[in-house]
Motif scaffolding. Structure first.
Motif, mmCIF file in Angstrom:
data_model
loop_
_atom_site.group_PDB
_atom_site.id
_atom_site.type_symbol
_atom_site.label_atom_id
_atom_site.label_comp_id
_atom_site.label_asym_id
_atom_site.label_seq_id
_atom_site.Cartn_x
_atom_site.Cartn_y
_atom_site.Cartn_z
ATOM 1 N N ILE A 253 37.892 18.675 9.792
ATOM 2 C CA ILE A 253 38.550 17.009 10.267
ATOM 3 C C ILE A 253 37.833 16.601 11.284
ATOM 4 O O ILE A 253 37.835 15.496 11.513
ATOM 5 C CB ILE A 253 39.801 17.821 10.445
ATOM 6 C CG1 ILE A 253 40.654 18.163 9.254
ATOM 7 C CG2 ILE A 253 40.833 16.517 11.415
ATOM 8 C CD1 ILE A 253 42.030 18.735 9.713
ATOM 9 N N SER B 54 50.462 17.824 14.290
ATOM 10 C CA SER B 54 51.765 18.028 13.887
ATOM 11 C C SER B 54 52.421 16.539 14.143
ATOM 12 O O SER B 54 52.096 15.846 14.988
ATOM 13 C CB SER B 54 52.595 18.906 14.859
ATOM 14 O OG SER B 54 52.484 18.501 16.178
ATOM 15 N N CYS C 234 47.591 21.226 5.670
ATOM 16 C CA CYS C 234 48.768 20.459 5.790
ATOM 17 C C CYS C 234 49.088 20.152 4.206
ATOM 18 O O CYS C 234 50.514 19.564 4.398
ATOM 19 C CB CYS C 234 48.218 19.102 6.443
ATOM 20 S SG CYS C 234 46.807 18.396 5.591
ATOM 21 N N GLU D 293 47.688 11.403 10.751
ATOM 22 C CA GLU D 293 47.561 12.366 9.613
ATOM 23 C C GLU D 293 48.549 13.723 10.152
ATOM 24 O O GLU D 293 48.009 14.486 11.221
ATOM 25 C CB GLU D 293 46.224 13.017 9.267
ATOM 26 C CG GLU D 293 45.367 11.752 8.960
ATOM 27 C CD GLU D 293 45.717 11.236 7.302
ATOM 28 O OE1 GLU D 293 46.522 12.067 6.682
ATOM 29 O OE2 GLU D 293 45.356 10.238 7.251
ATOM 30 N N LEU D 294 49.767 13.820 9.655
ATOM 31 C CA LEU D 294 50.670 14.723 10.315
ATOM 32 C C LEU D 294 51.175 15.752 9.164
ATOM 33 O O LEU D 294 50.359 16.003 8.170
ATOM 34 C CB LEU D 294 51.875 14.055 10.689
ATOM 35 C CG LEU D 294 51.454 12.746 11.701
ATOM 36 C CD1 LEU D 294 52.585 11.965 11.983
ATOM 37 C CD2 LEU D 294 50.637 13.205 12.754
ATOM 38 N N GLY D 295 52.283 16.355 9.694
ATOM 39 C CA GLY D 295 52.455 17.709 8.764
ATOM 40 C C GLY D 295 53.128 17.254 7.592
ATOM 41 O O GLY D 295 53.432 16.131 6.948
ATOM 42 N N PHE E 93 44.404 10.538 14.908
ATOM 43 C CA PHE E 93 44.664 11.876 15.386
ATOM 44 C C PHE E 93 45.168 12.508 13.925
ATOM 45 O O PHE E 93 45.851 12.169 12.883
ATOM 46 C CB PHE E 93 46.112 11.590 16.101
ATOM 47 C CG PHE E 93 46.893 12.860 16.327
ATOM 48 C CD1 PHE E 93 46.320 13.844 17.084
ATOM 49 C CD2 PHE E 93 48.049 13.218 15.653
ATOM 50 C CE1 PHE E 93 47.234 15.009 17.354
ATOM 51 C CE2 PHE E 93 48.862 14.380 15.610
ATOM 52 C CZ PHE E 93 48.310 15.156 16.795
ATOM 53 N N THR E 94 45.047 13.876 13.993
ATOM 54 C CA THR E 94 45.600 14.975 12.923
ATOM 55 C C THR E 94 46.233 16.239 13.868
ATOM 56 O O THR E 94 45.367 16.772 14.453
ATOM 57 C CB THR E 94 44.222 15.356 12.242
ATOM 58 O OG1 THR E 94 43.635 14.295 11.551
ATOM 59 C CG2 THR E 94 44.788 16.431 11.055
ATOM 60 N N THR F 140 53.625 15.972 17.841
ATOM 61 C CA THR F 140 52.591 15.531 18.691
ATOM 62 C C THR F 140 52.033 13.962 18.157
ATOM 63 O O THR F 140 51.851 13.014 19.003
ATOM 64 C CB THR F 140 51.263 16.304 18.521
ATOM 65 O OG1 THR F 140 51.454 17.624 19.056
ATOM 66 C CG2 THR F 140 50.132 15.968 19.727
ATOM 67 N N LYS G 210 38.118 15.319 20.655
ATOM 68 C CA LYS G 210 38.838 16.324 21.192
ATOM 69 C C LYS G 210 39.233 17.351 20.268
ATOM 70 O O LYS G 210 40.403 17.368 19.593
ATOM 71 C CB LYS G 210 40.083 15.854 21.952
ATOM 72 C CG LYS G 210 40.505 16.928 22.845
ATOM 73 C CD LYS G 210 41.834 16.885 23.332
ATOM 74 C CE LYS G 210 42.754 17.795 22.353
ATOM 75 N NZ LYS G 210 42.588 19.288 22.399
ATOM 76 N N LEU H 63 53.896 14.310 2.488
ATOM 77 C CA LEU H 63 52.317 14.258 2.510
ATOM 78 C C LEU H 63 51.657 14.561 1.179
ATOM 79 O O LEU H 63 50.771 13.925 0.706
ATOM 80 C CB LEU H 63 51.748 15.474 3.510
ATOM 81 C CG LEU H 63 50.457 15.450 3.643
ATOM 82 C CD1 LEU H 63 49.778 14.355 4.081
ATOM 83 C CD2 LEU H 63 50.263 16.746 4.599
ATOM 84 N N TRP I 182 43.240 22.976 14.737
ATOM 85 C CA TRP I 182 42.677 24.210 14.469
ATOM 86 C C TRP I 182 42.462 24.802 13.056
ATOM 87 O O TRP I 182 42.015 25.634 12.442
ATOM 88 C CB TRP I 182 43.376 25.282 15.510
ATOM 89 C CG TRP I 182 44.698 25.415 15.097
ATOM 90 C CD1 TRP I 182 45.489 24.742 16.102
ATOM 91 C CD2 TRP I 182 45.602 25.901 14.258
ATOM 92 N NE1 TRP I 182 46.967 25.020 15.873
ATOM 93 C CE2 TRP I 182 46.932 25.746 14.360
ATOM 94 C CE3 TRP I 182 45.205 26.565 13.072
ATOM 95 C CZ2 TRP I 182 47.799 25.987 13.985
ATOM 96 C CZ3 TRP I 182 46.397 27.102 12.273
ATOM 97 C CH2 TRP I 182 47.690 26.634 12.521
ATOM 98 N N ASN I 183 43.342 23.961 11.998
ATOM 99 C CA ASN I 183 43.356 24.732 10.916
ATOM 100 C C ASN I 183 42.051 24.235 9.891
ATOM 101 O O ASN I 183 41.822 25.194 9.170
ATOM 102 C CB ASN I 183 44.626 24.618 10.121
ATOM 103 C CG ASN I 183 44.808 22.875 9.812
ATOM 104 O OD1 ASN I 183 44.206 22.038 10.457
ATOM 105 N ND2 ASN I 183 45.423 22.494 8.605
ATOM 106 N N GLU J 61 58.075 22.809 8.604
ATOM 107 C CA GLU J 61 56.943 23.280 8.273
ATOM 108 C C GLU J 61 56.538 24.481 8.683
ATOM 109 O O GLU J 61 56.745 24.835 9.824
ATOM 110 C CB GLU J 61 56.050 22.341 8.587
ATOM 111 C CG GLU J 61 54.442 22.450 7.963
ATOM 112 C CD GLU J 61 53.649 21.515 8.875
ATOM 113 O OE1 GLU J 61 53.584 21.343 10.077
ATOM 114 O OE2 GLU J 61 52.510 20.858 8.179
ATOM 115 N N ARG K 160 42.867 8.686 5.594
ATOM 116 C CA ARG K 160 41.387 8.865 5.593
ATOM 117 C C ARG K 160 40.764 8.611 4.155
ATOM 118 O O ARG K 160 41.472 8.748 3.118
ATOM 119 C CB ARG K 160 41.097 10.262 6.173
ATOM 120 C CG ARG K 160 41.674 11.450 5.414
ATOM 121 C CD ARG K 160 41.236 12.635 6.110
ATOM 122 N NE ARG K 160 41.311 12.899 7.203
ATOM 123 C CZ ARG K 160 42.399 13.631 7.817
ATOM 124 N NH1 ARG K 160 43.153 14.288 6.972
ATOM 125 N NH2 ARG K 160 42.550 14.119 9.223
#
Ligand code: NAD
Length: 546
Positions: free
Chosen positions: A190, A260, A315, A281-283, A257-258, A263, A208, A443, A184-185, A415, A495
């Protein structure tokens, strides 16, 4: 938790009052008809048991704006099948015909930036400036791949084991259907920017988005269809992650997937079980190092953006600032003053005046506040902020500066993902590099110095997938030609760049043997064939042919 009161923050504009029935009054462009049209695009309600719709709210007021249909597992299966059917036709188009759709999309996406920004703001609560900047990310990605896709996707003739007599060609074929699962950020950027290269490579997509921020994503998808995307190729499914996630992953050929790190582990496991590839792509827990020769006139405004831009919900944003002994006191004084000044420009408005926006939800604001309260209770100093700004909006939280954060505090290692940063003093360069790397994440990192060679020497020793010298994070993120991803627990894959397109393809090796030289000739003794093979290998090494 106390709210900051007393009219210190910007007032709400008249446009954002709420109606008597408790529903929000939205900007004039965002009509009920538009919301109904967009929510009608969700692949939901046609198959399986009908799910309770999700009530969308305007973050600035906490008021309802409409219902978002939720996809059942059967809806997801049907959406993936529809995307697959459309993909067969799409993949058969010459690349130049596929690219023509994105030429048109580039123009439409730019032209519609105001509506896109409003839809981003409604679901996420960020400032108008940030929302418009977010909207520009997608045309930037489109433009980059329009420029390079033909080169990157072109078959490459590699040469076989025997020169001239054999050839080997590397072909890049679409994987089929790709899942894009987004947070959602930066919901619009994204979702769309990760779907675009998948589509250009010839795939269908099941997208999604997060429920909170689905409207802006649906609007972007509608624009891609207007630009000429074949019907059904890009499907949007909505639902709680754990409800729809497993079915999505069972029905696609790759997952992007982007979100946390927690997840990301679940997604990686599901992808592994289904033997499909994934890009995660994570935290992050990103450090900034201010070397003792940095110019604070440059550092302070950039550090403010790197920490508080998007209200700290990026992120790659900075949560740990390490400042050289010589500059520390002046840095703290000036950074705290700048954070206070920014907080005074907070506002819940659909225009360009506010410079500081809301967090994306009250739940998230409470998580951020809990990190600060934990630090305060354990002895950290809160120099400014550390309070919700509920008189501006229900999910606002003041720009916060901490010092004295110790390893036992949540904010030290986890985080926080909000407008909160800690400043640490350092005197030894080797030690500050060790501290910057003392995290499970990798990151982004930022290094500041007037001496670029000095900054580069430090950057070379930082463990992060993105390192910005004399910038917070914008330079690496906006460099669409270079792959951008996390190391350590911040991600798998990347990416952007050639890798950001090729990951959506299977590489197929097509070998041709023009004369039968690779197998033993009939009745030739094996020792003779072996001698010939060894001699050939030596000769090819000597001549540097292979
Ligand atoms: P999240 O992991 O909670 O959710 C991300 C998405 O995954 C949402 O759409 C959610 O519904 C979905 N999801 C949740 N559980 C799922 C499951 N079991 N199966 C399938 N889908 C599932 O993350 P968030 O809170 O929405 O986003 C914030 C996080 O994202 C932060 O950690 C931030 O650092 C990270 N992030 C990383 C990048 C990057 O490029 N590295 C960019 C933006 C955000």
């Amino acid at each position: 938790m106390t709210a900051v009161t007393g009219g210190k923050w910007m007032e709400r504009s008249a446009m954002e009052t709420t109606t008597q029935d408790g529903t929000a009054t939205l900007p004039p462009r965002i009509t009920k008809a538009l919301i109904d049209r967009l929510t009608g695009m969700v692949a939901a309600g046609a198959a399986g048991e009908k799910r309770e719709p999700y009530e969308m709210i305007e973050v600035y007021t906490g008021k309802a704006i409409g219902s978002l249909p939720q996809s059942s597992p059967e809806d997801v299966v049907a959406a993936a099948a529809n995307a697959r059917a459309a993909q067969r036709e799409w993949a058969s188009w010459p690349l130049s015909r596929r690219l023509a759709v994105f030429e048109k999309a580039h123009e439409l996406l730019l032209a519609e930036h105001e509506t896109i920004a409003e839809l981003i703001q409604i679901g996420n609560g960020k400032t108008r400036r940030m929302a418009v900047e977010e909207s520009c990310d997608v045309p930037m990605v489109v433009s980059h791949y329009l420029k390079v896709a033909k080169r990157v996707l072109k078959p490459v003739r590699r040469g076989g084991p025997m020169p001239i007599i054999t050839t080997s060609t590397e072909q890049h074929r679409p994987k089929g259907v790709v899942a894009v699962i987004s947070p959602w950020n930066f919901p619009y950027a994204i979702s769309l920017s990760d779907s675009v290269p998948a589509l250009i490579a010839g795939n269908g997509v099941v997208l999604k988005p997060d429920n909170k921020t689905a409207l802006c994503v649906l609007y972007g998808v509608e624009l891609l269809y207007k630009a000429g995307l074949p019907r059904g190729l890009l499907q949007v499914v909505c639902g709680g992650g754990p409800d729809v996630g497993p079915t999505i992953i069972e029905n696609v050929d790759f997952v992007m997937f982007t979100g946390s790190t927690a997840t990301g582990r679940v997604i990686g496991e599901l992808a592994g079980r289904n033997l499909i590839g994934c890009s995660l792509e994570l935290g992050g827990k990103n450090p900034m190092i201010v070397l003792d020769d940095a110019d604070l006139d440059d550092v302070i405004p950039n550090a403010v953006f790197a920490v508080y831009g998007n209200s700290g919900q990026a992120c790659m944003h900075i949560e740990r600032i390490y400042v050289a002994d010589r500059l520390y006191d002046e840095f703290v004084r000036r950074f705290v003053a700048a954070a206070e000044e920014l907080g005074a420009k907070a506002g819940a408005r659909y225009d360009y005046t506010p410079e500081f926006g809301s967090l994306a939800s009250v739940d998230h604001m409470e998580k951020v506040a809990a990190h600060v309260e934990d630090a305060r209770a354990k002895g950290a100093t809160v120099h400014t902020g550390g309070v919700p700004m509920t008189d501006v909006g229900p999910a606002f939280y003041a720009p916060t500066v901490l010092t004295g954060v110790t390893a036992d505090m949540l904010h030290a290692t986890m985080e926080t993902f909000g407008p909160v940063a800690t400043i640490y003093r350092y005197s030894d360069e080797r030690d500050v590099i060790r501290q910057a790397n003392a995290t499970t994440y990798g990151l982004n990192a930022s290094v500041w110095s007037k001496d670029l060679a000095h900054a580069r020497r430090v950057a070379d020793r930082i463990e992060a997938g993105n390192i910005n010298i004399n910038d917070g994070y914008v330079t690496t993120y906006s460099s669409k030609g270079t792959p951008s991803g996390g190391v350590k627990q911040s991600g798998v894959g990347a990416r952007h760049g050639d890798a950001g397109l090729l990951k959506y393809t299977d590489t197929v090796n097509v070998g041709v043997q023009k004369i039968q030289v690779m197998t033993a000739r009939a009745r030739q003794p094996f020792d003779k064939q072996l001698r010939q093979t060894l001699m050939t290998l030596r000769l090819m090494r000597k001549l540097r042919i292979r």
